[in-house]
Design a protein around this motif. Structure first.
Motif, mmCIF file in Angstrom:
data_model
loop_
_atom_site.group_PDB
_atom_site.id
_atom_site.type_symbol
_atom_site.label_atom_id
_atom_site.label_comp_id
_atom_site.label_asym_id
_atom_site.label_seq_id
_atom_site.Cartn_x
_atom_site.Cartn_y
_atom_site.Cartn_z
ATOM 1 N N THR A 1 47.417 36.842 38.728
ATOM 2 C CA THR A 1 47.056 37.249 37.474
ATOM 3 C C THR A 1 47.246 35.911 37.536
ATOM 4 O O THR A 1 47.695 35.394 37.812
ATOM 5 C CB THR A 1 47.352 38.047 36.660
ATOM 6 O OG1 THR A 1 48.632 37.411 36.288
ATOM 7 C CG2 THR A 1 47.093 39.019 36.414
ATOM 8 N N GLU A 2 46.311 34.718 37.073
ATOM 9 C CA GLU A 2 46.241 33.182 36.741
ATOM 10 C C GLU A 2 45.346 32.936 35.278
ATOM 11 O O GLU A 2 44.726 33.885 35.123
ATOM 12 C CB GLU A 2 45.159 32.772 38.178
ATOM 13 C CG GLU A 2 46.414 32.520 39.540
ATOM 14 C CD GLU A 2 45.404 31.990 40.443
ATOM 15 O OE1 GLU A 2 46.072 31.470 41.377
ATOM 16 O OE2 GLU A 2 44.019 31.746 39.932
ATOM 17 N N ILE A 3 45.903 31.818 34.097
ATOM 18 C CA ILE A 3 44.929 31.544 33.571
ATOM 19 C C ILE A 3 44.662 29.815 34.001
ATOM 20 O O ILE A 3 45.891 28.759 34.646
ATOM 21 C CB ILE A 3 46.140 31.271 32.430
ATOM 22 C CG1 ILE A 3 47.921 32.427 32.218
ATOM 23 C CG2 ILE A 3 45.782 30.972 31.108
ATOM 24 C CD1 ILE A 3 48.365 32.944 31.335
ATOM 25 N N VAL A 4 43.706 30.202 33.465
ATOM 26 C CA VAL A 4 42.859 28.743 34.254
ATOM 27 C C VAL A 4 41.982 28.132 33.034
ATOM 28 O O VAL A 4 42.040 29.422 32.122
ATOM 29 C CB VAL A 4 41.813 28.891 35.161
ATOM 30 C CG1 VAL A 4 42.699 29.194 36.449
ATOM 31 C CG2 VAL A 4 40.999 29.871 34.793
ATOM 32 N N LEU A 5 41.442 27.358 32.917
ATOM 33 C CA LEU A 5 40.448 26.630 31.637
ATOM 34 C C LEU A 5 39.297 27.016 32.828
ATOM 35 O O LEU A 5 38.744 26.395 33.135
ATOM 36 C CB LEU A 5 41.325 25.441 31.443
ATOM 37 C CG LEU A 5 41.959 25.542 30.627
ATOM 38 C CD1 LEU A 5 42.760 24.041 30.194
ATOM 39 C CD2 LEU A 5 42.455 26.329 29.219
#
Length: 262
Positions: A39-43
């Protein structure tokens, strides 16, 4: 008629050879590839930056958000081919963006996979479990503090502080944000088309990217200042609830999360 010692020895040798051949066949290694799911958090700005718990994200919504916690249940993470389906993980409780607790690895039969299907949250059967019956290391265990008696399991916990761009500084003008969606009706299943070729002994990575600012800007949007929290309360005619915010959160998550295969 007596059987000669030579004949007996010959039969014993043949039996040994046949037994060994059967053991080799039974113990034959099944071809397998490895899939690392992360899982990753991006904008949404198209940049390559990956964000983590503790980071401050400058969002397209005109807010800065300091992320304190982001836990998320994913269920039935499944690869789909033309002829079969392979469930890689039944339940993952992810610290989103964490390379260890926001990820898993699975052995998968080699082949060509055309879709990835997963659930955001827990299906009704999973959500109806008793957290006290699971060992501490199970994702549904009470140890994880994801269960509320009034709600059952929280499908996600997202908490932090926000303020208008450039004004987030820890003072009283900051908004304390806490989003705790739950309830069976908020479970969302999404199927992502992919083109994944897995070879025997090969390794592939699948990244599930949560586009953080779009959690609040997609659809009807969530106003960080005027809709700062939800505990998925239905409410009544006399006591307003905040379920509508939880619904927007889960709808936006399912709509905007994306899959990347490097």
């Amino acid at each position: 008629m007596k059987t000669s010692i030579k004949t007996v020895l010959t039969l014993l040798v043949l039996a040994f050879i046949i037994s060994n051949c059967k053991d080799d066949e039974d113990g034959k290694t099944t071809p397998a590839a490895t899939v690392n799911f992360q899982t990753e958090i991006v904008l949404s700005d198209g940049g390559s930056t990956k964000y983590h718990i503790g980071d401050t994200l400058r969002m397209s919504t005109g807010y800065d958000f300091n992320l304190k916690k982001f836990k998320l249940y994913l269920s039935h993470v499944t690869l789909v081919s033309a002829s079969s389906e392979t469930e890689m993980e039944d339940i993952l409780l992810a610290d989103v963006g964490d390379a260890s607790t926001g990820a898993f690895s699975a052995k998968v039969k080699p082949g060509t996979y055309t879709a990835l299907r997963l659930g955001f949250g827990l299906d009704p059967e999973q959500n109806d479990q008793d957290p006290e019956t699971f060992p501490q290391d199970h994702p549904l265990s009470s140890y994880n503090q994801m269960y509320w008696t009034m709600l059952k399991y929280r499908f996600a916990i997202l908490e932090g502080r926000s303020d208008y761009t450039g004004q987030l500084n820890g003072d009283t003008s900051d908004v304390l944000n806490a989003y705790h969606p739950g309830l069976d009706s908020l479970y969302r299943v999404v199927t992502y088309p992919i083109n994944l070729e897995l070879k025997d002994g090969g390794l592939k990575t699948i990244n599930l990217q949560v586009v953080f600012d779009e959690l609040f800007s997609a659809g009807e949007g969530i106003d960080l200042r005027n809709e700062p929290q939800t505990h998925s309360e239905i409410g009544s005619a006399t006591v307003p609830g905040d379920f509508h915010i939880a619904k927007k959160f889960m709808d936006n998550l399912a709509e905007t999360a994306r899959v990347e295969i490097p």
